[in-house]
Scaffold this active site. Structure first.
Site, PDB file in Angstrom:
ATOM      1  N   ARG A 238      66.380   2.724 -30.420  1.00 32.80           N
ATOM      2  CA  ARG A 238      65.374   3.314 -29.533  1.00 32.80           C
ATOM      3  C   ARG A 238      64.428   4.140 -30.395  1.00 32.80           C
ATOM      4  O   ARG A 238      64.858   4.789 -31.359  1.00 32.80           O
ATOM      5  CB  ARG A 238      66.019   4.232 -28.484  1.00 32.80           C
ATOM      6  CG  ARG A 238      66.689   3.512 -27.324  1.00 32.80           C
ATOM      7  CD  ARG A 238      65.687   2.851 -26.363  1.00 32.80           C
ATOM      8  NE  ARG A 238      66.355   2.232 -25.236  1.00 32.80           N
ATOM      9  CZ  ARG A 238      66.657   0.926 -25.155  1.00 32.80           C
ATOM     10  NH1 ARG A 238      66.351   0.100 -26.130  1.00 32.80           N
ATOM     11  NH2 ARG A 238      67.252   0.445 -24.073  1.00 32.80           N
ATOM     12  N   GLU A 267      56.083   3.480 -25.674  1.00 34.23           N
ATOM     13  CA  GLU A 267      55.930   2.028 -25.510  1.00 34.23           C
ATOM     14  C   GLU A 267      55.177   1.743 -24.220  1.00 34.23           C
ATOM     15  O   GLU A 267      55.457   2.394 -23.205  1.00 34.23           O
ATOM     16  CB  GLU A 267      57.302   1.349 -25.478  1.00 34.23           C
ATOM     17  CG  GLU A 267      58.071   1.526 -26.782  1.00 34.23           C
ATOM     18  CD  GLU A 267      59.434   0.828 -26.776  1.00 34.23           C
ATOM     19  OE1 GLU A 267      59.734   0.103 -25.799  1.00 34.23           O
ATOM     20  OE2 GLU A 267      60.183   0.993 -27.741  1.00 34.23           O
ATOM     21  N   HIS A 286      59.074  -4.570 -29.107  1.00 34.64           N
ATOM     22  CA  HIS A 286      60.360  -4.461 -28.398  1.00 34.64           C
ATOM     23  C   HIS A 286      60.871  -5.845 -27.946  1.00 34.64           C
ATOM     24  O   HIS A 286      61.050  -6.094 -26.750  1.00 34.64           O
ATOM     25  CB  HIS A 286      60.244  -3.514 -27.199  1.00 34.64           C
ATOM     26  CG  HIS A 286      61.572  -2.964 -26.765  1.00 34.64           C
ATOM     27  ND1 HIS A 286      61.739  -1.704 -26.278  1.00 34.64           N
ATOM     28  CD2 HIS A 286      62.817  -3.507 -26.761  1.00 34.64           C
ATOM     29  CE1 HIS A 286      63.004  -1.484 -25.963  1.00 34.64           C
ATOM     30  NE2 HIS A 286      63.688  -2.592 -26.263  1.00 34.64           N
TER      31      HIS A 286
HETATM   32  P1  NAP Z   1      77.166  -0.068 -27.960  1.00 35.83           P
HETATM   33  O1  NAP Z   1      78.105  -1.170 -28.257  1.00 35.83           O
HETATM   34  O2  NAP Z   1      77.464   0.868 -26.858  1.00 35.83           O
HETATM   35  O3  NAP Z   1      76.947   0.761 -29.324  1.00 35.83           O
HETATM   36  C1  NAP Z   1      76.298   1.976 -29.370  1.00 35.83           C
HETATM   37  C2  NAP Z   1      76.837   2.716 -30.554  1.00 35.83           C
HETATM   38  O4  NAP Z   1      76.135   3.954 -30.707  1.00 35.83           O
HETATM   39  C3  NAP Z   1      78.324   3.061 -30.402  1.00 35.83           C
HETATM   40  O5  NAP Z   1      79.031   2.570 -31.512  1.00 35.83           O
HETATM   41  C4  NAP Z   1      78.313   4.573 -30.347  1.00 35.83           C
HETATM   42  O6  NAP Z   1      79.447   5.161 -30.920  1.00 35.83           O
HETATM   43  C5  NAP Z   1      77.081   4.869 -31.187  1.00 35.83           C
HETATM   44  N1  NAP Z   1      76.699   6.260 -31.043  1.00 35.83           N
HETATM   45  C6  NAP Z   1      76.653   7.024 -29.927  1.00 35.83           C
HETATM   46  N2  NAP Z   1      76.340   8.282 -30.250  1.00 35.83           N
HETATM   47  C7  NAP Z   1      76.183   8.311 -31.583  1.00 35.83           C
HETATM   48  C8  NAP Z   1      75.878   9.323 -32.515  1.00 35.83           C
HETATM   49  N3  NAP Z   1      75.691  10.610 -32.113  1.00 35.83           N
HETATM   50  N4  NAP Z   1      75.766   8.990 -33.824  1.00 35.83           N
HETATM   51  C9  NAP Z   1      75.964   7.733 -34.231  1.00 35.83           C
HETATM   52  N5  NAP Z   1      76.303   6.726 -33.402  1.00 35.83           N
HETATM   53  C10 NAP Z   1      76.415   7.021 -32.097  1.00 35.83           C
HETATM   54  O7  NAP Z   1      75.707  -0.627 -27.655  1.00 35.83           O
HETATM   55  P2  NAP Z   1      74.964  -1.861 -28.345  1.00 35.83           P
HETATM   56  O8  NAP Z   1      75.025  -3.032 -27.451  1.00 35.83           O
HETATM   57  O9  NAP Z   1      75.406  -2.003 -29.760  1.00 35.83           O
HETATM   58  O10 NAP Z   1      73.453  -1.313 -28.295  1.00 35.83           O
HETATM   59  C11 NAP Z   1      73.063  -0.217 -29.099  1.00 35.83           C
HETATM   60  C12 NAP Z   1      71.696   0.275 -28.675  1.00 35.83           C
HETATM   61  O11 NAP Z   1      70.719  -0.695 -29.058  1.00 35.83           O
HETATM   62  C13 NAP Z   1      71.507   0.401 -27.151  1.00 35.83           C
HETATM   63  O12 NAP Z   1      71.949   1.666 -26.687  1.00 35.83           O
HETATM   64  C14 NAP Z   1      70.029   0.199 -26.956  1.00 35.83           C
HETATM   65  O13 NAP Z   1      69.369   1.436 -26.912  1.00 35.83           O
HETATM   66  C15 NAP Z   1      69.597  -0.568 -28.207  1.00 35.83           C
HETATM   67  N6  NAP Z   1      69.126  -1.942 -27.880  1.00 35.83           N
HETATM   68  C16 NAP Z   1      67.859  -2.294 -28.205  1.00 35.83           C
HETATM   69  C17 NAP Z   1      67.426  -3.583 -27.940  1.00 35.83           C
HETATM   70  C18 NAP Z   1      66.036  -4.015 -28.330  1.00 35.83           C
HETATM   71  O14 NAP Z   1      65.462  -4.815 -27.605  1.00 35.83           O
HETATM   72  N7  NAP Z   1      65.507  -3.573 -29.446  1.00 35.83           N
HETATM   73  C19 NAP Z   1      68.282  -4.514 -27.325  1.00 35.83           C
HETATM   74  C20 NAP Z   1      69.557  -4.107 -27.015  1.00 35.83           C
HETATM   75  C21 NAP Z   1      69.984  -2.806 -27.290  1.00 35.83           C
HETATM   76  P3  NAP Z   1      80.914   5.030 -30.261  1.00 35.83           P
HETATM   77  O15 NAP Z   1      81.421   3.717 -30.758  1.00 35.83           O
HETATM   78  O16 NAP Z   1      81.659   6.181 -30.769  1.00 35.83           O
HETATM   79  O17 NAP Z   1      80.724   5.042 -28.766  1.00 35.83           O
END
Ligand code: NAP
Length: 327
Positions: A238, A267, A286
């Site tokens: 993000r 955005e 995005h």
């Molecule tokens: P996910 O599996 O929930 O992974 C999110 C990760 O962030 C988890 O490992 C979490 O840690 C970690 N996190 C939370 N707080 C943190 C902190 N303070 N410091 C470091 N890491 C921390 O979600 P995902 O599917 O991988 O997606 C990740 C993010 O990508 C989404 O939240 C979204 O904002 C973004 N995204 C962007 C797009 C795009 O179109 N560009 C598409 C999809 C997603 P824990 O394992 O400890 O919970």
């Protein structure tokens, strides 16, 4: 019996629309663009369900107005635009679409990495302008992915999918995050490090954490100055995880090699955004999940989550399980 009233920000893929058919009474707020806020305000009190395809802020005021709302089904995995505590207090189930967009978003991170490393913007421009007049050992030369160190911030679904791909490119993986994940370290040949050390050691840094209070502005001037001068920052998480002004300074003044961005503080990106003028910054609008199977999967999950909740069952991707104590 009238069908439950559901509002949808924009039309989703047929894979989702067909699940909703005959189960709910859908009103589309917009086919394509951003819905008119006045229409949203007018309709909210009547909504029993919502399918939200874009990051419209859903705060306490929003949930107060949506007095009949039972479920807000997000067409995304991130839910940083939703006040989850307020949703829970209002008895609204919030759901997301994890998993189905993991591969497409990880592909996007690798694409940005390769484009920034091999100076895709600059080299393509030179070629299109007729600047490719001869072959030279020193022209168009970029950075290797092979043999370099990739630091992943946030080792969740997407972070690990990035690691899997990067291993195929011969990169060494280090990671940081809120929690250490020993169960993946051997499989992904990944070493856990604190953020500062990861930034100092990485040739590429990929941001894959959720946006939370703790990760807002996680990468600012201090962190960018810690990175190697020839390091590349990739952000598919993000925009607000990075201080965009500091990133501009870092990329324009040579603190780092460049960046690859899919997400931004604001955005769509306004045309006066200074980063747009930098050739060592690759920018995508995005598009992380913008691939056919990913978008179909998101539509299917968003529709299934909504129907499960509306019909009184627990939806598979409930973000706020505490709400179950209140309904
Ligand atoms: P996910 O599996 O929930 O992974 C999110 C990760 O962030 C988890 O490992 C979490 O840690 C970690 N996190 C939370 N707080 C943190 C902190 N303070 N410091 C470091 N890491 C921390 O979600 P995902 O599917 O991988 O997606 C990740 C993010 O990508 C989404 O939240 C979204 O904002 C973004 N995204 C962007 C797009 C795009 O179109 N560009 C598409 C999809 C997603 P824990 O394992 O400890 O919970």
């Amino acid at each position: 019996m009238p069908l439950p009233k559901v509002f949808m920000t924009q039309k989703i893929q047929e894979a989702g629309m067909s699940i909703l058919k005959d189960k709910v009474d859908i009103t589309l707020w917009s086919d394509e663009g951003r819905p008119d806020p006045r229409t949203v305000k007018r309709d909210l009190p009547h909504a029993e369900g919502l399918i939200m395809t874009m990051g419209i802020p859903m705060d306490r005021e929003f949930f107060k107005r949506a007095a009949k709302l039972r479920v807000a089904s997000l067409y995304s995995v991130g839910y940083d635009n939703v006040d989850i505590a307020a949703a829970t207090e209002s008895g609204v189930m919030v759901t997301n679409t994890p998993g189905v967009l993991t591969d497409a978003t990880a592909d996007t991170a690798l694409m940005l990495m390769l484009m920034a490393a091999r100076k895709a913007r600059e080299n393509e421009r030179i070629m299109r302008e007729g600047g490719w007049t001869h072959w030279s050992p020193n022209q168009f030369v970029g950075k290797d992915l092979f043999g370099s160190v990739l630091g992943i911030v946030g080792f969740g679904e997407i972070g690990r999918a990035v690691a899997k791909r990067a291993l195929g490119f011969g990169m060494k993986i280090i990671y940081t995050g809120r929690t250490r994940k020993p169960e993946y370290e051997e499989k992904l040949c990944a070493e856990y490090l604190p953020l500062d050390e990861l930034l100092r050691r990485s040739d590429f840094v990929s941001l894959n954490c959720a946006l939370t209070k703790e990760t807002t502005g996680l990468i600012g001037e201090r962190e960018l100055r810690m990175m190697k001068k020839d390091a590349v920052l990739i952000n598919t998480a993000r925009g607000a995880v990075v201080d965009q002004r500091a990133l501009y300074s870092a990329c324009s003044e040579g603190w780092i090699w460049g960046a690859g961005l899919d997400v931004y503080e604001k955005e769509p990106v306004p045309m006066d955004e200074p980063l747009l003028g930098l050739e060592n910054v690759v920018m995508m609008p995005h598009i992380g999940s913008a691939a056919v199977s990913s978008r179909e999967g998101m539509a299917r999950l968003a529709a299934q989550n909504l129907v499960e909740a509306i019909e009184g069952r627990i939806p598979p991707n409930l973000v706020n399980p505490d709400v179950l104590k209140r309904i």
